[in-house]
Design an enzyme around this catalytic site. Structure first.
Site, PDB file in Angstrom:
ATOM      1  N   LYS A  19       0.812  -1.223   0.000  1.00 36.22           N
ATOM      2  CA  LYS A  19       0.000   0.000   0.000  1.00 36.22           C
ATOM      3  C   LYS A  19       0.840   1.266   0.000  1.00 36.22           C
ATOM      4  O   LYS A  19       0.418   2.298  -0.506  1.00 36.22           O
ATOM      5  CB  LYS A  19      -0.966  -0.007   1.178  1.00 36.22           C
ATOM      6  CG  LYS A  19      -2.083  -1.019   0.989  1.00 36.22           C
ATOM      7  CD  LYS A  19      -3.289  -0.701   1.846  1.00 36.22           C
ATOM      8  CE  LYS A  19      -4.462  -1.594   1.489  1.00 36.22           C
ATOM      9  NZ  LYS A  19      -4.230  -3.022   1.821  1.00 36.22           N
TER      10      LYS A  19
ATOM     11  N   GLU B  38      -9.840   6.977   3.794  1.00 38.53           N
ATOM     12  CA  GLU B  38     -10.734   6.153   4.592  1.00 38.53           C
ATOM     13  C   GLU B  38     -10.009   4.846   4.841  1.00 38.53           C
ATOM     14  O   GLU B  38      -9.103   4.476   4.100  1.00 38.53           O
ATOM     15  CB  GLU B  38     -12.040   5.892   3.848  1.00 38.53           C
ATOM     16  CG  GLU B  38     -11.955   4.798   2.788  1.00 38.53           C
ATOM     17  CD  GLU B  38     -11.080   5.156   1.605  1.00 38.53           C
ATOM     18  OE1 GLU B  38     -11.128   6.331   1.181  1.00 38.53           O
ATOM     19  OE2 GLU B  38     -10.338   4.273   1.119  1.00 38.53           O
TER      20      GLU B  38
ATOM     21  N   SER C 281       1.691  -9.944  -1.111  1.00 38.52           N
ATOM     22  CA  SER C 281       1.345  -8.521  -0.975  1.00 38.52           C
ATOM     23  C   SER C 281       1.722  -7.925   0.377  1.00 38.52           C
ATOM     24  O   SER C 281       1.922  -6.718   0.493  1.00 38.52           O
ATOM     25  CB  SER C 281      -0.144  -8.325  -1.233  1.00 38.52           C
ATOM     26  OG  SER C 281      -0.920  -9.156  -0.388  1.00 38.52           O
TER      27      SER C 281
HETATM   28  C1  LIG Z   1      -5.034  -4.045   1.515  1.00 44.12           C
HETATM   29  C2  LIG Z   1      -4.329  -5.306   1.243  1.00 44.12           C
HETATM   30  C3  LIG Z   1      -4.729  -6.179   0.216  1.00 44.12           C
HETATM   31  C4  LIG Z   1      -5.952  -5.965  -0.631  1.00 44.12           C
HETATM   32  O1  LIG Z   1      -5.975  -4.793  -1.384  1.00 44.12           O
HETATM   33  P1  LIG Z   1      -5.730  -4.787  -2.959  1.00 44.12           P
HETATM   34  O2  LIG Z   1      -6.075  -3.391  -3.342  1.00 44.12           O
HETATM   35  O3  LIG Z   1      -6.642  -5.802  -3.554  1.00 44.12           O
HETATM   36  O4  LIG Z   1      -4.317  -5.108  -3.187  1.00 44.12           O
HETATM   37  C5  LIG Z   1      -3.965  -7.312  -0.028  1.00 44.12           C
HETATM   38  N1  LIG Z   1      -2.878  -7.595   0.721  1.00 44.12           N
HETATM   39  C6  LIG Z   1      -2.478  -6.795   1.722  1.00 44.12           C
HETATM   40  C7  LIG Z   1      -1.269  -7.179   2.505  1.00 44.12           C
HETATM   41  C8  LIG Z   1      -3.168  -5.626   2.013  1.00 44.12           C
HETATM   42  O5  LIG Z   1      -2.752  -4.835   3.005  1.00 44.12           O
END
Ligand SMILES: *Cc1c(COP(=O)(O)O)cnc(C)c1O
Length: 405
Positions: free
Chosen positions: A99, A121, A391
């Protein structure tokens, strides 16, 4: 490669009106249109300015810790006995998830536009923490809307945001969760549009947000595409990413869009299973999900017969959202990307398997992508390559997992 940090191609969607095929667009009150126009113009201007690219690339290298590595998951691959699995390590980015890529990009853009008041938000608090972090770095005022139910559930992230200097604004309306926080943030933006920048956290919302967030996250795929070729001498046979709003997935997929032999696979939250109706599988359960409008964009939305937005469920807060970025709806329709899901139980299993076999505790969101790799790798030849976007890291999820195991 050109010396621009973010590669944009004029032939890429969205079109001039913000559409990816029949999805996307702008479905907002009249009063917000000038602000979106101003944002789009400023974004296009920044993208044409090598100085902006240089500033962003400098921060990504010296602050975020980019490029994040690609790791070969040897023990996991050998245990499954099929494809070689490689992990793009967004868990190693500062703050422990992807993010920050978007928060820094939009933060720099806000500064360039002379807007010093940033609103955002947050649901589980992850986007709030990413934003508060970037705003502390850039010296911008940060206000984060958050439902009071979420504030109670996510105390550590509320504390983190406050520590980082952000104001957390409690939202008491509706179900007092993410969608109500989004409504309040939109209302704030309409009222204070002259001074305020709305920093949206995923590849969602009215044009130009889905494009802008994709572009800021596309660094994931751009890096990974080079790295995987260096490591394996080939492009991946498939890329896998979890899909909440869709930003980490589109950030990975974008670089591979023209690589026809690379399959793109998005994994949604299957929650307690499709039949339970307690999930966030917008593409898997077409009984309760169909094209509609939510938060300013047209995409698949989980809704009842009257068009009321459904409550969703996932063990992972980041995937627990009733709609999905419009570009994913388009990629699915084109059959360029394929979408599947993993249940809570499958994600929890993958969470433990990756921890034990690789020494990497994944975010529960990312564990959904790992779960799909675990299903798929054994069906693939041993010389094939699977690239999975990790992610985020799982430290934030330990309390949840302790409660469930
Ligand atoms: C917020 C988040 C997601 C989901 O958000 P996307 O916009 O679909 O990427 C996935 N993995 C992590 C670690 C997150 O913090």
């Amino acid at each position: 490669m050109s010396d621009l940090y973010i590669q944009t191609d004029l032939n890429d969607l969205p079109d001039a009106r913000g559409y990816f095929g029949e999805f996307g667009g702008r479905f907002v009150p009249e009063t917000i249109i000038p602000a979106l126009d101003e944002l789009e113009a400023a974004y296009n201007d920044a993208m044409a300015d090598p100085v902006f690219h240089h500033e962003l690339s400098h921060l990504q290298r010296t602050y975020t810790g980019r490029p994040t590595p690609v790791s070969y998951a040897r023990r996991l691959s050998e245990a499954l006995g099929g494809a070689r699995i490689y992990l793009k390590r967004e868990d190693l980015a500062h703050t422990g998830a992807h993010k920050i890529n978007n928060a820094l990009g939009q933060g720099l853009l806000a500064k360039r536009m002379g807007k010093r008041r940033i609103i955002a938000e947050t649901g589980a608090g992850q986007h709030g923490v990413g934003t508060a972090t970037a705003m502390a770095l850039l010296g911008l005022e940060c206000h984060v809307y958050m439902g009071t139910v979420d504030i109670r559930r996510q105390q550590p992230n509320v504390f983190r945001m406050r520590l980082l200097g952000a104001e957390v604004i409690p939202v008491e309306s509706g179900s007092r969760t993410l969608k109500d926080a989004i409504n309040e943030a939109m209302r704030d933006w309409v009222t204070n549009v002259e001074t305020t920048f709305y920093l949206l956290g995923s590849a969602l919302g009215p044009h130009p947000y889905p494009k802008m967030v994709r572009d800021f996250q596309s660094v994931i795929g751009a890096e990974a595409r080079e790295q995987i070729q260096t490591l394996t001498g080939q492009l991946p046979d498939a890329c896998i990413a979890c899909v909440g709003g869709g930003s980490n997935a589109i950030g990975l997929f974008h670089a591979f869009r023209a690589d026809e032999n690379t399959e793109l696979i998005g994994v949604e939250a299957g929650g307690h299973g499709i039949d339970s109706k307690q999930h966030a599988a917008r593409f898997a359960d077409l009984d309760i999900s169909r094209p509609g409008i939510l938060h300013g964009t047209r995409s698949y939305v989980m809704q009842n017969e009257d068009g009321q937005i459904m409550e969703t469920h996932s063990v992972s807060a980041g995937l627990d959202y009733p709609s999905v970025g419009p570009e994913h709806a388009h990629l699915r329709q084109l059959e360029r990307a394929y979408y599947t899901m993993a249940t809570d139980d499958e994600a929890l299993e993958a969470f433990q398997v990756l921890s034990k076999l690789e020494g990497i505790i994944p975010a529960l969101e990312s564990a959904h992508a790992i779960a799909e790799a675990i299903k798929r790798a054994p069906t693939m030849p041993q010389d094939s390559v699977l690239l999975v976007n990790l992610s985020g890291r799982g430290d934030k999820d330990l309390d949840t997992v302790i409660g469930l195991l």
